[in-house]
Motif scaffolding. Sequence first.
Motif, PDB file in Angstrom:
ATOM      1  N   VAL A  62      71.036  42.470  71.345  1.00  0.00           N
ATOM      2  CA  VAL A  62      70.790  41.046  71.552  1.00  0.00           C
ATOM      3  C   VAL A  62      69.747  40.912  72.656  1.00  0.00           C
ATOM      4  O   VAL A  62      69.473  41.879  73.365  1.00  0.00           O
ATOM      5  N   PRO A  69      66.526  33.166  73.702  1.00  0.00           N
ATOM      6  CA  PRO A  69      67.575  33.437  72.715  1.00  0.00           C
ATOM      7  C   PRO A  69      67.158  34.359  71.565  1.00  0.00           C
ATOM      8  O   PRO A  69      67.970  34.629  70.700  1.00  0.00           O
ATOM      9  N   PHE A  70      65.915  34.842  71.537  1.00  0.00           N
ATOM     10  CA  PHE A  70      65.486  35.619  70.365  1.00  0.00           C
ATOM     11  C   PHE A  70      64.854  36.959  70.717  1.00  0.00           C
ATOM     12  O   PHE A  70      64.321  37.133  71.801  1.00  0.00           O
ATOM     13  N   VAL A  95      68.817  36.575  61.598  1.00  0.00           N
ATOM     14  CA  VAL A  95      68.414  35.360  62.310  1.00  0.00           C
ATOM     15  C   VAL A  95      69.400  34.295  61.853  1.00  0.00           C
ATOM     16  O   VAL A  95      69.748  34.207  60.678  1.00  0.00           O
ATOM     17  N   THR A 206      67.757  36.909  65.772  1.00  0.00           N
ATOM     18  CA  THR A 206      68.797  36.571  66.754  1.00  0.00           C
ATOM     19  C   THR A 206      69.459  37.822  67.294  1.00  0.00           C
ATOM     20  O   THR A 206      69.770  37.941  68.470  1.00  0.00           O
TER      21      THR A 206
ATOM     22  N   GLY B  70      76.609  32.175  67.628  1.00  0.00           N
ATOM     23  CA  GLY B  70      76.818  32.830  68.910  1.00  0.00           C
ATOM     24  C   GLY B  70      78.303  32.951  69.122  1.00  0.00           C
ATOM     25  O   GLY B  70      79.044  33.286  68.211  1.00  0.00           O
TER      26      GLY B  70
END
Lengths: 378, 449
Positions: A62, A69-70, A95, A206, B70
């Motif tokens: 991550v 966030p990416f 993603v 993501t 998330g």
Amino acid sequence: VTTMTRRLVFGALFHRKGTVAVAVAAVALGTSLVVAAVNLRRGVMGRFGEELRAHGPNLMLVPRTGAGPFLDEKELDRLGAHGVAERLKGHVPFVFGVAKIQGRDLVLGGTNFRALEKVSPWWQVEGRWPHGSGEALVGLNVAVKLGLGPGDSFSATHLSAGQAGKSQRRDFFVSGIVRTGGPEEHQVFVDLKSAQSLLGLTGLVTMVLASSATATDLEQTVAIVREAWPGAEVKTQLQVAEAEKAVLSRVEGFLSLVAAVVLFVSGVSVFSTMAKEALERRVEMALMRALGASVREVAWIFTAEAASIGVLGGLVGFVMGILFAQLLGLTVFGAFIHPSPESFVVGIAVGVSISLVSSLSVVRRITAAAPALVLKGE
Amino acid sequence: MLVRSLAKSLWERKASGALVLLSVTSAAALLSAFLSLAFHLTEEMAKEFRAFGANILLVPKSEPLEIGIGGLRYVTAEESAYLEEADLPALKTVFWRHNIIAFAPFLSRVVEVGGRRALVVGAWLDREFSVPEPDGALPLSGETRAAVGPAGGRFRTGLKSLSPWWRVEGRWPGERDGGLLVGASLARELTLAVGSALTLAYESRSLRLSVVGIVQTGGVDDERIFVDLEQAQALFGLSGKVEAVEISALVTPDNALALRAARVGPAALPPEEYETWYCTPYLGSIIHQLEEAIPDAKGKAIRRVSQGEGAFLAKLKHTFGLVVAVALLAGSLGVMATMVTAIFERRREIGLMKALGADRRQVGLFFLLEAAAWGLAGGALGYFGGLALARELAARAFSTSSFDLSFASQGIILATTLIMAVGMALLGSFLPVRQAMRLEPMRALRGIW
């Protein structure tokens, strides 16, 4: 070493082909079992490590905290680089975003289906996996709630946050329904490119799920991946990693104990065969002593003989053990077991040491006796 | 005469006898150890697999669609559905109740915390409850039910036993001590440490708790907050409700019957097959029983956990079987080799026996009887040695500290071990005895073979 001793040793080995063959066979059998056990323990552990990897990805990449966030899709190549690729069984990018499908907000995931299929064998697909860019895999619960089945079509829209009022829309064909028992059943999956363009996230992912090639050496794999891709945070999925470690250590414990028992039992059998060989030749030994050979010389001759039998038996046993291990590997796993180099050393060492110890213990007993008594047969 | 000379011979040849005894004993010990373990092996490995956590998920029948992104998770208000917390103890009353190792109910909502949103998960963390008596609705004969044992007693379960891989820095919160667990990533983002206070705001209500532990899992749970279920229910205004239950159950790998039941549905099976299916702890039949216990729930197999398990266990069983076969082969070779040596050492004795008028049959019988005596003694010693070895294996290789075998199976093991040990000794001495029978007395006496 005199020529005479050499001739005595090799002459004895050569002229008594039958008995030597029996001794070599006994040593070889004992060693082959030990070699097979050593190989199996290693090879089987490796195999089981791979089998366990069916539990899916054990690493998650991550973005680093504070780095947005990416992840950049282009950097995925870093996982294919030399030195990293060998460590991974596969990796699959995702993603995620929220899209409206039939008036409902749903999580839309973009991924590489071919890679996903490889690392996630537990995804049960009714219908088939998507091929082209217009095809989608729909989670079971989504399919039930929206009344979608394989062969149906739907359109997904996404309201881009950046460009107010401008919405993207794409049509998809449902190629399959996916059942996992997990959160995936509430999601819709399409190919990475379509999802990126629909969600307005071109070139971004993501997260990346990766599956290490084996369940062992995980810390090292994590370190290598971390070094290859400094921009990503590599997380170990403890649920998978810890459980795999626990299961493997149990299997290993069991196999080690069995290997130890096999070593002991084979030791006993080689010991008694070698002892018999030496005992059979007490007259010969006594004769040598009567003809003037010292205890030391006689012991040396028999030691050299026992050592050659040990080496020969060890070699044959090594080959037999490897074959034996392959046989087991083929029947259980349908694959060859990679022979471990240390088993060669183990094989020779076991063969030589057992045959030396057992032969010497008898030789000592006999040389201690007076030659005349032995010759008289008392 | 035969008995006396046999007894004397056994007694006087302690050294070579010791070797024979050692090899017979170790082979017999191997056999008895593996036989005792065979009853437990796959079961024990299946237990190890529970380290992977829950393999069954129980949700309300209408299963609302959730939006999870998330660590967050949303469900629309109109679709929300719940299970009753009060029904949960019934999960420990199903037929395969002893196979339900752990379970934990969950209730979660997105709340405001420290200026951002995070998912607060209410769960049983480490809860003890008393197991109710089943109301006797099990569709089984009395005999089968008696075999499963009575229900009742107390059961301690929750997230702590369900998820053994969680690494908690600090401690787990107690039941009503106002503590919470924070996921490691969230803790880093909000700069929380053990001891920090945290206010959770949901709609008009709020709850102030202190961080007693930081949990690391490597998954989405690292972004979440965990509190005791009761506090979560109070905060969300949903007292007595849960959204999902995760269950960890010991299961048997699926076979053809289980697969057929999954395909056609258990109701379509013929009655006797249905009973077999119901009384075998397949994943499918346990889920079926859980759904019977809580009628408004739907059970799902968590395929990530359950999928590889059956295949793995089958391979493991196969491997163990082969390895054990290798060990036994080594054992019998050892016995044969020592028997050959033992008889060889005694050729002079054979010569003497023959010179004194014993015929071939008598010599053969004598040695075979002696071999049988060694086999019997080694088998008996090996049986006890094997039990100790099995204990050791069970303690080292598996987490069970004790195992108990029924009297009947002990008897079977003892009998098999004795028969095999005597058989190995007889087989091992067959060739050398035959050779000994042919021996000419004079040559034997002179020590020429």
